[in-house]
Write an enzyme that holds these catalytic residues in place. Structure first.
Site, mmCIF file in Angstrom:
data_model
loop_
_atom_site.group_PDB
_atom_site.id
_atom_site.type_symbol
_atom_site.label_atom_id
_atom_site.label_comp_id
_atom_site.label_asym_id
_atom_site.label_seq_id
_atom_site.Cartn_x
_atom_site.Cartn_y
_atom_site.Cartn_z
ATOM 1 N N TYR A 85 0.829 -1.198 0.000
ATOM 2 C CA TYR A 85 0.000 0.000 0.000
ATOM 3 C C TYR A 85 0.864 1.248 0.000
ATOM 4 O O TYR A 85 2.077 1.170 0.213
ATOM 5 C CB TYR A 85 -0.934 0.007 1.221
ATOM 6 C CG TYR A 85 -0.266 0.349 2.540
ATOM 7 C CD1 TYR A 85 0.575 -0.561 3.178
ATOM 8 C CD2 TYR A 85 -0.455 1.592 3.127
ATOM 9 C CE1 TYR A 85 1.182 -0.238 4.380
ATOM 10 C CE2 TYR A 85 0.146 1.915 4.334
ATOM 11 C CZ TYR A 85 0.958 1.002 4.958
ATOM 12 O OH TYR A 85 1.569 1.321 6.137
ATOM 13 N N ARG A 131 8.179 4.025 -4.820
ATOM 14 C CA ARG A 131 8.271 3.081 -3.694
ATOM 15 C C ARG A 131 7.245 1.956 -3.865
ATOM 16 O O ARG A 131 7.525 0.797 -3.546
ATOM 17 C CB ARG A 131 8.064 3.815 -2.367
ATOM 18 C CG ARG A 131 8.342 2.927 -1.158
ATOM 19 C CD ARG A 131 8.329 3.708 0.138
ATOM 20 N NE ARG A 131 7.003 4.233 0.430
ATOM 21 C CZ ARG A 131 6.728 5.041 1.457
ATOM 22 N NH1 ARG A 131 7.698 5.421 2.269
ATOM 23 N NH2 ARG A 131 5.511 5.474 1.657
ATOM 24 N N ARG A 179 -7.578 -20.635 -1.768
ATOM 25 C CA ARG A 179 -6.537 -20.452 -0.757
ATOM 26 C C ARG A 179 -5.431 -21.499 -0.859
ATOM 27 O O ARG A 179 -5.676 -22.698 -0.786
ATOM 28 C CB ARG A 179 -7.152 -20.513 0.642
ATOM 29 C CG ARG A 179 -6.144 -20.173 1.740
ATOM 30 C CD ARG A 179 -6.786 -20.095 3.118
ATOM 31 N NE ARG A 179 -5.793 -19.699 4.115
ATOM 32 C CZ ARG A 179 -4.938 -20.555 4.680
ATOM 33 N NH1 ARG A 179 -4.958 -21.842 4.376
ATOM 34 N NH2 ARG A 179 -4.050 -20.123 5.561
ATOM 35 N N HIS A 181 -0.949 -21.220 0.061
ATOM 36 C CA HIS A 181 0.115 -20.259 0.380
ATOM 37 C C HIS A 181 0.926 -19.865 -0.851
ATOM 38 O O HIS A 181 1.254 -18.698 -1.044
ATOM 39 C CB HIS A 181 1.044 -20.821 1.458
ATOM 40 C CG HIS A 181 0.420 -20.864 2.815
ATOM 41 N ND1 HIS A 181 -0.656 -21.659 3.112
ATOM 42 C CD2 HIS A 181 0.712 -20.199 3.950
ATOM 43 C CE1 HIS A 181 -1.002 -21.485 4.382
ATOM 44 N NE2 HIS A 181 -0.187 -20.604 4.909
ATOM 45 N N LYS A 200 6.586 -1.892 1.856
ATOM 46 C CA LYS A 200 5.386 -1.306 2.470
ATOM 47 C C LYS A 200 4.223 -2.281 2.329
ATOM 48 O O LYS A 200 3.283 -2.078 1.552
ATOM 49 C CB LYS A 200 5.084 0.065 1.856
ATOM 50 C CG LYS A 200 4.187 0.907 2.759
ATOM 51 C CD LYS A 200 4.305 2.370 2.434
ATOM 52 C CE LYS A 200 3.314 3.230 3.191
ATOM 53 N NZ LYS A 200 3.389 3.154 4.646
ATOM 54 N N GLU A 228 11.886 2.364 14.270
ATOM 55 C CA GLU A 228 10.958 3.395 13.801
ATOM 56 C C GLU A 228 9.667 3.272 14.599
ATOM 57 O O GLU A 228 9.518 2.371 15.422
ATOM 58 C CB GLU A 228 10.685 3.243 12.304
ATOM 59 C CG GLU A 228 10.016 1.933 11.940
ATOM 60 C CD GLU A 228 9.818 1.736 10.438
ATOM 61 O OE1 GLU A 228 9.682 2.721 9.703
ATOM 62 O OE2 GLU A 228 9.779 0.567 10.016
ATOM 63 N N LEU A 253 11.060 1.437 7.092
ATOM 64 C CA LEU A 253 10.532 1.956 5.839
ATOM 65 C C LEU A 253 11.294 3.234 5.491
ATOM 66 O O LEU A 253 11.508 4.086 6.356
ATOM 67 C CB LEU A 253 9.041 2.273 5.989
ATOM 68 C CG LEU A 253 8.388 2.663 4.662
ATOM 69 C CD1 LEU A 253 8.199 1.439 3.778
ATOM 70 C CD2 LEU A 253 7.059 3.350 4.898
HETATM 71 N N1 PDD Z 1 2.840 5.167 7.388
HETATM 72 N N2 PDD Z 1 7.431 3.827 8.959
HETATM 73 C C1 PDD Z 1 6.303 3.087 8.858
HETATM 74 C C2 PDD Z 1 6.290 1.721 9.466
HETATM 75 C C3 PDD Z 1 5.181 3.594 8.173
HETATM 76 O O1 PDD Z 1 4.056 2.843 8.068
HETATM 77 C C4 PDD Z 1 5.242 4.895 7.622
HETATM 78 C C5 PDD Z 1 4.071 5.473 6.874
HETATM 79 C C6 PDD Z 1 6.436 5.641 7.766
HETATM 80 C C7 PDD Z 1 6.593 7.013 7.172
HETATM 81 O O2 PDD Z 1 6.606 6.956 5.759
HETATM 82 P P1 PDD Z 1 6.093 8.165 4.865
HETATM 83 O O3 PDD Z 1 6.877 9.366 5.275
HETATM 84 O O4 PDD Z 1 6.390 7.726 3.477
HETATM 85 O O5 PDD Z 1 4.613 8.338 5.145
HETATM 86 C C8 PDD Z 1 7.502 5.071 8.423
HETATM 87 C C9 PDD Z 1 1.643 5.540 6.674
HETATM 88 C C10 PDD Z 1 1.406 7.017 6.686
HETATM 89 C C11 PDD Z 1 0.462 4.732 7.183
HETATM 90 O O6 PDD Z 1 0.661 3.534 7.352
HETATM 91 O O7 PDD Z 1 -0.623 5.280 7.389
#
Ligand code: PDD
Length: 284
Positions: free
Chosen positions: A33, A52, A100, A102, A147, A180, A205
């Site tokens: 996403y 990305r 389904r 895997h 992501k 993070e 990320l």
């Molecule tokens: N989250 N780290 C994680 C684990 C994240 O899910 C996100 C973003 C970030 C920051 O990334 P960016 O600056 O590209 O938004 C760092 C989004 C906003 C979400 O899951 O809603």
């Protein structure tokens, strides 16, 4: 006004939007996403987000659901139909629906695309006063650079934060370093006024906001150190803040109840927030 979602080729009322029960995103979290901010009806840092997305899809061997040009049209159309001036557009691509199993199905699989949009903005009071962060062990997999919609550890981390009355949970690796937040990147300002954030490796990320703040820092002559930092160093730091698409630059004024600096947003965090807000406003 009723909300509209895009689902697999159709614009449908949000309340009726649905995917197949055997969508692999639903069954295996087999999808990726992006969340892109919208300002004045325009997408903030759209191309880095789409780059990305392409990378996440490639790493998981999920086919692109459509061309980039077509996807950009859909994103704009969802923003327009929902009359979002300032907010976010969410897009999700899963490997598709199949009986389904895997392993990836050998044929007949079409990636599923869902796009939604809504109005929202970071809270001014939180930017002015700063927010509290708590910490949790980082229990995620070893490819946090992708992501993926597989966010259960992040969900549990954020829930722990909310139940503690905090804004975010910073995740702590086995070596004591902050990786993070549950949905944000983590930063500190060291005693000698350097901005410190973890390098973009497979443990975090590579945030698009993080990259924009790195650019802002370079243009304004701030010193940057991309390196790991421990929870202890963060608690002793002159300032702490976090970044994301939805949080912008958010000053952090306490970690696990321990006050950072004098307990108010520090000058560098405030300056970076102001530069970031100017940057966003310049795109509108
Ligand atoms: N989250 N780290 C994680 C684990 C994240 O899910 C996100 C973003 C970030 C920051 O990334 P960016 O600056 O590209 O938004 C760092 C989004 C906003 C979400 O899951 O809603």
């Amino acid at each position: 006004m009723s909300r509209i979602a895009y689902v697999n080729g159709r614009y449908v009322p949000h309340a009726d939007a649905s995917v197949h029960i055997e969508d692999r995103g639903y069954q295996f979290a087999d999808g990726v996403y992006e969340v892109v901010a919208v300002t004045g009806g325009r997408l903030v840092d759209e191309l880095p987000h789409l780059d990305r997305l392409d990378r996440s899809l490639r790493e998981l061997r999920i086919a692109a659901p459509m061309s980039r040009a077509a996807l950009r049209t859909v994103l704009r159309e969802v923003v327009r139909r929902n009359r979002v001036a300032n907010g976010i557009v969410y897009l999700q691509v899963t490997r598709g629906a199949a009986p389904r199993d895997h392993a990836f199905p050998k044929s007949g699989l079409f990636p599923a695309l869902v796009v939604t949009a809504r109005s929202q903005a970071p809270k001014r009071s939180q930017q002015d006063d700063g927010v509290a962060v708590i910490t949790v062990p980082d229990i995620r997999w070893k490819r946090c650079d992708i992501k993926s919609v597989s966010l259960l550890p992040n969900v549990l981390a954020k829930q722990t934060a909310v139940e503690a009355g905090a804004y975010e949970a910073w995740q702590i690796a086995a070596d004591g370093c902050v990786t993070e937040g549950s949905a944000t990147n983590a930063w500190i300002v060291s005693g000698d006024r350097a901005l410190v954030t973890r390098p973009a490796d497979e443990s975090t990320l590579d945030g698009i906001t993080r990259r924009t703040v790195i650019d802002i820092a370079a243009r304004n002559g701030y010193r940057l150190e991309e390196r790991g930092f421990t929870l202890e160093e963060a608690k002793r730091a002159a300032e702490c803040f976090l970044t994301s698409t939805t949080s912008w630059v958010m000053p952090v004024t306490s970690i696990d109840g321990a006050r950072i600096g004098d307990g108010a947003p520090g000058p560098l965090s405030r300056a970076l927030l102001s530069h970031y807000a100017d940057y966003v406003a310049s795109l509108a």
